[in-house]
Design an enzyme around this catalytic site. Sequence first.
Site, PDB file in Angstrom:
ATOM      1  N   GLY A 155      27.941  -0.340 -79.939  1.00  0.00           N
ATOM      2  CA  GLY A 155      28.907  -1.238 -80.559  1.00  0.00           C
ATOM      3  C   GLY A 155      28.768  -1.344 -82.057  1.00  0.00           C
ATOM      4  O   GLY A 155      28.350  -0.413 -82.733  1.00  0.00           O
ATOM      5  N   GLU A 194      31.517  -2.493 -83.749  1.00  0.00           N
ATOM      6  CA  GLU A 194      32.887  -2.314 -84.261  1.00  0.00           C
ATOM      7  C   GLU A 194      33.451  -3.573 -84.918  1.00  0.00           C
ATOM      8  O   GLU A 194      34.483  -3.515 -85.579  1.00  0.00           O
ATOM      9  CB  GLU A 194      33.831  -1.863 -83.140  1.00  0.00           C
ATOM     10  CG  GLU A 194      33.690  -0.411 -82.749  1.00  0.00           C
ATOM     11  CD  GLU A 194      32.744  -0.196 -81.587  1.00  0.00           C
ATOM     12  OE1 GLU A 194      31.876  -1.066 -81.355  1.00  0.00           O
ATOM     13  OE2 GLU A 194      32.862   0.842 -80.919  1.00  0.00           O
ATOM     14  N   HIS A 210      33.845  11.682 -75.123  1.00  0.00           N
ATOM     15  CA  HIS A 210      34.466  10.364 -74.986  1.00  0.00           C
ATOM     16  C   HIS A 210      35.950  10.542 -75.269  1.00  0.00           C
ATOM     17  O   HIS A 210      36.316  11.017 -76.333  1.00  0.00           O
ATOM     18  CB  HIS A 210      33.796   9.398 -75.982  1.00  0.00           C
ATOM     19  CG  HIS A 210      34.635   8.235 -76.402  1.00  0.00           C
ATOM     20  ND1 HIS A 210      34.312   6.943 -76.096  1.00  0.00           N
ATOM     21  CD2 HIS A 210      35.778   8.164 -77.145  1.00  0.00           C
ATOM     22  CE1 HIS A 210      35.215   6.126 -76.615  1.00  0.00           C
ATOM     23  NE2 HIS A 210      36.114   6.842 -77.258  1.00  0.00           N
ATOM     24  N   ASP A 216      28.709   3.325 -68.720  1.00  0.00           N
ATOM     25  CA  ASP A 216      28.891   3.041 -70.149  1.00  0.00           C
ATOM     26  C   ASP A 216      28.149   1.748 -70.491  1.00  0.00           C
ATOM     27  O   ASP A 216      28.529   1.003 -71.397  1.00  0.00           O
ATOM     28  CB  ASP A 216      30.382   2.914 -70.503  1.00  0.00           C
ATOM     29  CG  ASP A 216      30.672   3.127 -71.973  1.00  0.00           C
ATOM     30  OD1 ASP A 216      29.733   3.485 -72.720  1.00  0.00           O
ATOM     31  OD2 ASP A 216      31.810   2.908 -72.381  1.00  0.00           O
TER      32      ASP A 216
HETATM   33 ZN    ZN Z   1      32.563   6.202 -74.905  1.00  0.00          ZN
END
Ligand code: ZN
Length: 392
Positions: free
Chosen positions: A70, A72, A197, A285
């Site tokens: 993360g 983001e 991804h 994930d």
């Molecule tokens: Zn991903």
Amino acid sequence: MIKIIKGAEVYNPNYLGVKDILIVSDKIAAIEDEIELSSGSNIDMEIIGAKNKIVTPGFIDSHVHITGGGGEGGFKTRTPEIMLTDITTGGITTVVGCLGTDGITRNMEGLLAKAKALEEEGISSFILTGSYRLPLTTITDDVMKDLLLIDKVIGAGEIALTDHRSSQPTTDALKQLSSAVRVGGILSGKAGIIVFHLGDGKDMLNKVFDIVENTEIPYSQFIPTHMNRNENLFKDAIRYAKAGGNIDFTTSSNAGEDEELSASRALKRCIEEGVPIEKITFTSDGQGSLPIFNDQHECIGLGIGKVSTLFEEVRKSFLLEKIPFDTCLKVITSNVANSLKLNKKGTIEIGKDADIVILNKEDLSIDSVIAMGKIMIRDKKTEVYGTFEKKI
Ligand code: ZN
């Protein structure tokens, strides 16, 4: 140290019937209708009664952000590292760690150290080299060297395609990378897979099709993931799997993103469409962030993926989607082991690692978890905690 699991219905993942399983140290030594050993005075032997229970291989989760992911939404949105019992309570005995969007403040050295830590704590671990972006984040500055010189590296990824967080790599750059990872895998006796991804862009799997159609690199080298992200991508996944590719569905998801198919629903639809079950895997994930973006790609909310969703989606595949249990079990056991060439994992067979999950038959809840012959969870109670976990 000898253990005998007695009287369980064994799914190896194929149904074997009611069997006893003999574990010697960290390996499965025998699977028989009945195993009786007369214990000598000094033999360390334990009987695990499992009547009316189901025994399966330990689950493999091959996409976990073990060091956290993360970021983001700024630094405070970097997710924390995963803890051992987050993994073991989900029945997972083998984990493949990877970086995500952030390959700067999270690096490969930290990922390798965390994977080693998890192994010291009792489970099996591997890693992928790289992050979302090209040029690839590696340990040795060379992806082939990473594969050849670092035991835990089994491939590269997750490399983002068709996503606003991707480095927008050209197909030629991806072809060259695929070649390096393939040859590194061949030379090191590893799978040498690349995990892509897939975001929600329009290009979907076109670049991956381009690589397999215009080079000599086979479908088996690639695992595109998040293929249940939306309906269009899911349809492209079916086309790709029917052409010979492996596809992966993500089990943790944002409840708010209603376009997203659950992994269990996606599995059912694949079976209805005639996709061979061997082509399909689930991954969690886990421990990555689940950012929610608005139409301007601004982060407006954040969740955290849970690895426990891996088996929850398999359970739903059986209980809600009515897929035979041995079939849905394969997407988190033997199929994963085969695509990643983890030869000691994924099935209950003589000589394989003693990674085993015991389930309660009435509700398929996880009762006990054995990793490398060691009991991590027993009767729903944790026996082995991570180094910094509080004992409850
Ligand atoms: Zn991903």
